[in-house]
Design a protein around this motif. Structure first.
Motif, short mmCIF file in Angstrom:
data_model
loop_
_atom_site.label_atom_id
_atom_site.label_comp_id
_atom_site.label_asym_id
_atom_site.label_seq_id
_atom_site.Cartn_x
_atom_site.Cartn_y
_atom_site.Cartn_z
N ALA A 55 -0.91 1.02 -12.89
CA ALA A 55 0.18 -0.17 -13.35
C ALA A 55 1.47 -0.40 -12.49
O ALA A 55 1.65 -1.61 -12.03
CB ALA A 55 0.31 -0.41 -14.68
N VAL A 56 1.93 0.59 -12.38
CA VAL A 56 3.00 0.61 -11.41
C VAL A 56 2.72 0.20 -10.26
O VAL A 56 3.33 -0.60 -9.20
CB VAL A 56 3.71 1.93 -11.22
N TRP A 57 1.59 0.81 -9.54
CA TRP A 57 1.36 0.52 -8.16
C TRP A 57 0.82 -1.06 -8.15
O TRP A 57 1.32 -1.70 -7.02
CB TRP A 57 -0.24 1.22 -7.67
N CYS A 58 0.08 -1.61 -9.11
CA CYS A 58 -0.20 -3.11 -9.12
C CYS A 58 0.99 -4.01 -9.17
O CYS A 58 1.28 -5.16 -8.37
CB CYS A 58 -1.10 -3.33 -10.40
N ALA A 59 2.08 -3.74 -9.90
CA ALA A 59 3.28 -4.25 -9.86
C ALA A 59 4.20 -4.19 -8.73
O ALA A 59 4.68 -5.15 -8.34
CB ALA A 59 4.28 -3.46 -10.99
N ALA A 60 4.14 -3.07 -7.90
CA ALA A 60 4.70 -2.93 -6.57
C ALA A 60 3.93 -3.74 -5.66
O ALA A 60 4.59 -4.29 -4.78
CB ALA A 60 4.74 -1.36 -6.22
N ALA A 61 2.50 -4.09 -5.75
CA ALA A 61 1.96 -4.86 -4.93
C ALA A 61 2.18 -6.10 -5.06
O ALA A 61 2.62 -7.28 -4.19
CB ALA A 61 0.36 -4.58 -5.06
N ILE A 62 2.48 -6.81 -6.33
CA ILE A 62 2.71 -8.14 -6.83
C ILE A 62 4.08 -8.15 -6.20
O ILE A 62 4.45 -9.21 -5.65
CB ILE A 62 2.74 -8.23 -8.28
N HIS A 63 5.01 -7.42 -6.29
CA HIS A 63 6.44 -7.71 -5.95
C HIS A 63 6.51 -7.67 -4.29
O HIS A 63 7.04 -8.44 -3.89
CB HIS A 63 7.43 -6.11 -6.17
N ALA A 64 5.63 -6.95 -3.59
CA ALA A 64 5.61 -7.02 -2.32
C ALA A 64 5.37 -8.38 -1.73
O ALA A 64 5.76 -8.82 -0.64
CB ALA A 64 4.63 -6.07 -1.29
N MET B 120 0.65 -1.23 -0.08
CA MET B 120 -0.08 -0.09 0.09
C MET B 120 0.89 1.08 -0.03
O MET B 120 0.61 2.16 -0.95
CB MET B 120 -0.89 0.06 1.03
N ALA B 121 1.75 1.50 1.14
CA ALA B 121 2.42 2.88 1.20
C ALA B 121 3.63 2.76 0.01
O ALA B 121 3.91 3.70 -0.36
CB ALA B 121 2.92 2.73 2.68
N GLY B 122 4.31 1.64 0.17
CA GLY B 122 5.70 1.64 -0.79
C GLY B 122 4.93 1.71 -2.28
O GLY B 122 5.61 2.47 -3.01
N GLY B 123 3.95 1.01 -2.34
CA GLY B 123 3.48 1.04 -3.85
C GLY B 123 2.83 2.21 -4.17
O GLY B 123 3.18 2.78 -5.27
N TYR B 124 2.13 3.09 -3.18
CA TYR B 124 1.67 4.63 -3.60
C TYR B 124 2.92 5.50 -3.66
O TYR B 124 2.90 6.08 -4.52
CB TYR B 124 1.13 4.93 -2.26
N TYR B 125 3.90 5.35 -3.14
CA TYR B 125 5.21 6.10 -3.01
C TYR B 125 5.78 6.02 -4.46
O TYR B 125 6.25 6.90 -5.26
CB TYR B 125 6.14 5.78 -1.89
N LEU B 126 6.01 4.50 -4.75
CA LEU B 126 6.43 4.35 -6.22
C LEU B 126 5.50 5.00 -7.27
O LEU B 126 6.08 5.40 -8.28
CB LEU B 126 6.74 2.97 -6.32
N ALA B 127 4.47 4.75 -7.07
CA ALA B 127 3.50 5.25 -8.24
C ALA B 127 3.38 6.77 -8.19
O ALA B 127 3.34 7.45 -9.36
CB ALA B 127 1.74 4.85 -7.72
N HIS B 128 3.52 7.56 -7.09
CA HIS B 128 3.83 8.84 -7.10
C HIS B 128 4.87 9.45 -7.96
O HIS B 128 4.99 10.28 -8.52
CB HIS B 128 3.61 9.52 -5.60
N ALA B 129 5.96 8.62 -7.28
CA ALA B 129 7.50 8.97 -8.18
C ALA B 129 7.33 8.71 -9.46
O ALA B 129 7.91 9.69 -10.21
CB ALA B 129 8.58 8.38 -7.35
N THR B 130 6.69 7.61 -9.95
CA THR B 130 6.62 7.30 -11.49
C THR B 130 5.95 8.41 -11.99
O THR B 130 6.20 8.91 -13.43
CB THR B 130 6.18 6.14 -11.57
N THR B 131 4.81 8.83 -11.45
CA THR B 131 3.86 9.77 -12.18
C THR B 131 4.83 11.14 -12.21
O THR B 131 4.75 11.93 -13.45
CB THR B 131 2.57 10.28 -11.43
N ALA B 132 5.28 11.84 -11.37
CA ALA B 132 6.03 12.79 -11.52
C ALA B 132 7.15 12.59 -12.52
O ALA B 132 7.45 13.63 -13.11
CB ALA B 132 6.69 13.10 -9.87
N PHE B 133 7.86 11.60 -12.54
CA PHE B 133 9.13 11.48 -13.63
C PHE B 133 8.30 11.23 -15.06
O PHE B 133 8.98 12.08 -15.71
CB PHE B 133 9.70 10.18 -13.11
N LEU B 134 7.40 10.67 -15.16
CA LEU B 134 6.74 10.34 -16.40
C LEU B 134 6.17 11.68 -16.97
O LEU B 134 6.15 11.89 -18.09
CB LEU B 134 5.81 9.38 -16.47
#
Length: 112
Positions: free
Chosen positions: A69-78, A34-48
């Protein structure tokens, strides 16, 4: 032969589904998803938003849609990682790098 039995019993005690260690590991993975995936999704959005070669509105929309999609991938990775520590460190490191680059070039996001 006795050491294999002893270590198998120790592993069974640690990974017992009703134990507090197991529950703590599951909670850590849920928080990583949840939190790590959200952080990664936020950072990916800012970068893209900075690097996509579209008009400003299209960059924001495309980056926002890709972040799900990034958030889902982070959740799968978790939940696929071998430990809760591994579930946290890779998405956090990638997100920190992406967000750091985005913050260095934040004026580029204002281009028309």
């Amino acid at each position: 032969m006795r050491t294999a039995t002893t270590s198998a019993a120790a592993v069974a005690r640690r990974a017992r589904p009703g134990g507090w260690r197991y529950r703590g590991a599951v909670i850590a993975r849920v928080l990583a998803a949840m939190a790590g995936g959200y952080y990664l999704a936020h950072a990916t959005t800012a970068f893209l938003t900075l690097v996509l070669p579209f008009a400003r509105v299209d960059r924001v929309i495309a980056a926002s849609l890709l972040s799900f999609a990034v958030w889902c991938a982070a959740a799968i990775h978790a939940f696929a990682a071998r430990s809760a520590w591994r579930a946290w460190w890779l998405p956090t490191l990638v997100a920190t790098v992406l967000l750091g680059v985005s913050m260095l070039f934040h004026d580029a996001a204002r281009r028309p």
